[in-house]
Design an enzyme around this catalytic site. Structure first.
Site, PDB file in Angstrom:
ATOM      1  CB  CYS A   1     126.075 -41.499  33.787  1.00 41.36           C
ATOM      2  SG  CYS A   1     125.166 -41.966  32.286  1.00 41.36           S
TER       3      CYS A   1
ATOM      4  CG  HIS B   1     118.094 -48.064  29.224  1.00 47.44           C
ATOM      5  ND1 HIS B   1     118.334 -46.592  27.840  1.00 47.44           N
ATOM      6  CD2 HIS B   1     117.962 -46.821  29.208  1.00 47.44           C
ATOM      7  CE1 HIS B   1     118.005 -45.642  28.012  1.00 47.44           C
ATOM      8  NE2 HIS B   1     117.552 -45.624  29.334  1.00 47.44           N
TER       9      HIS B   1
ATOM     10  CB  CYS C   1     125.940 -48.880  30.993  1.00 50.39           C
ATOM     11  SG  CYS C   1     126.825 -48.109  32.724  1.00 50.39           S
TER      12      CYS C   1
ATOM     13  CD  GLU D   1     119.096 -50.271  34.654  1.00 50.65           C
ATOM     14  OE1 GLU D   1     119.404 -50.797  35.959  1.00 50.65           O
ATOM     15  OE2 GLU D   1     119.289 -48.991  34.042  1.00 50.65           O
TER      16      GLU D   1
ATOM     17  CB  SER E   1     114.581 -38.859  32.605  1.00 51.16           C
ATOM     18  OG  SER E   1     115.646 -39.778  33.196  1.00 51.16           O
TER      19      SER E   1
ATOM     20  CG  ASN F   1     119.286 -39.810  36.703  1.00 46.50           C
ATOM     21  OD1 ASN F   1     119.606 -38.902  36.122  1.00 46.50           O
ATOM     22  ND2 ASN F   1     119.340 -40.792  37.679  1.00 46.50           N
TER      23      ASN F   1
END
Length: 286
Positions: free
Chosen positions: A12, A74, A96, A126, A224, A226
């Site tokens: 991303c 994160h 991010c 995060e 991960s 995600n």
């Protein structure tokens, strides 16, 4: 046999931004520490470590002075920035922008005497950064079963970790609505869609991609969050979806009596790795 890489998969923009920041310093020959794994992919981490990136823990960070440390995509809680100020540590902040906005919203919500609920993975970097915005006064949940921990008679604001499954988050919100409507407190519920748009759009794109191939090889680091969420998306529409982290994990029995293979991955999966696996498959079946 057709072998196709999903062009929507891969890093991303938040991860790309963090890696570019790191490589700019490393390519200049300067030492650089990173607070936690820069990306949840072991092979990509090995590539960066060969360039000179040194991953450190929070405990090590607290003992360091007069150096440079990268904050990954994160994000981090306010306490990390305070330690850096005290120890004269220069921070290269690659948080991010989507995470930064969410941190701000969580902090603002805490000033309105709300119960802060975060749908996400406990202990995830995060999530730690998010609950740090409210001095730990937030409840982290990851399933409908955990909704029992919430006081439905008090004001509630719900957020989601930016990389969580949009489908599962919707289920959480719908169940909360149902329970609060049943006791007449629905007006106390506030929620916001804080999932990254780039992540949420992949949910729909992956469903279409996974349905268009006989088998799916989903490439991701096993740590991960995600990756796990997006793999489940593939699995839900194509039972012949397989989670792998590298070529050595490919079982040749998966390749019997098929005409097409789809290769896709998480927001932390480098495109070079998916291309490498595609080339490996071509040699394997030639």
């Amino acid at each position: 046999m057709k072998i196709e890489i999903d062009q929507h998969s891969g890093f991303c923009f938040g991860v790309v931004y963090a890696i570019e920041k790191a490589e700019k310093i490393l390519n200049a020959g300067q030492p650089l520490y990173c607070l936690g794994d820069l990306v949840h992919n072991n092979l990509e981490m090995h590539r960066l470590e060969k360039k000179g990136l040194i991953t450190i823990t929070h405990q090590q960070f607290e003992q360091m002075h007069n150096t440079t440390v990268l904050i990954r995509a994160h994000g981090e809680p306010p306490s990390t920035y305070e330690i850096a100020r005290k120890n004269n540590i220069q921070l290269i902040d690659a948080t991010c922008p989507v995470v930064l906005r969410l941190q701000k919203r969580v902090k603002e919500a805490s000033t309105t005497n709300q119960q802060i609920i975060i749908f996400g993975k406990k202990g995830h970097a995060e999530v730690n950064g998010l609950i740090g915005q409210v001095n730990g006064k937030a409840l982290v949940i990851n399933s409908i079963e955990e909704l029992d921990k919430i006081d439905l008679h008090q004001p509630i604001t719900v957020f989601s970790q930016t990389t969580q499954s949009p489908h599962k988050y919707k289920e959480i919100i719908e169940e909360l609505k149902k329970r609060m409507a049943a006791i007449g407190t629905l007006q106390l519920l506030n929620y916001t869609n804080s999932i990254c748009r780039q992540v949420s759009s992949r949910d729909k794109e992956l469903r279409s991609f996974a349905q268009s191939h006989d088998i799916i090889l989903f490439v991701s680091g096993k740590q991960s969050s995600n990756g796990k969420a997006l793999y489940e998306v593939c699995k839900s529409v194509n039972p012949r979806s397989y989670f792998i982290s590298e070529e050595a994990e490919i079982n040749t029995e998966w390749l019997s009596n098929i005409e097409s293979i789809g290769i896709c991955g998480a927001t932390s999966t480098p495109m070079w790795l998916m291309k490498h696996i595609a080339e490996y498959l071509k040699k394997l079946i030639s």
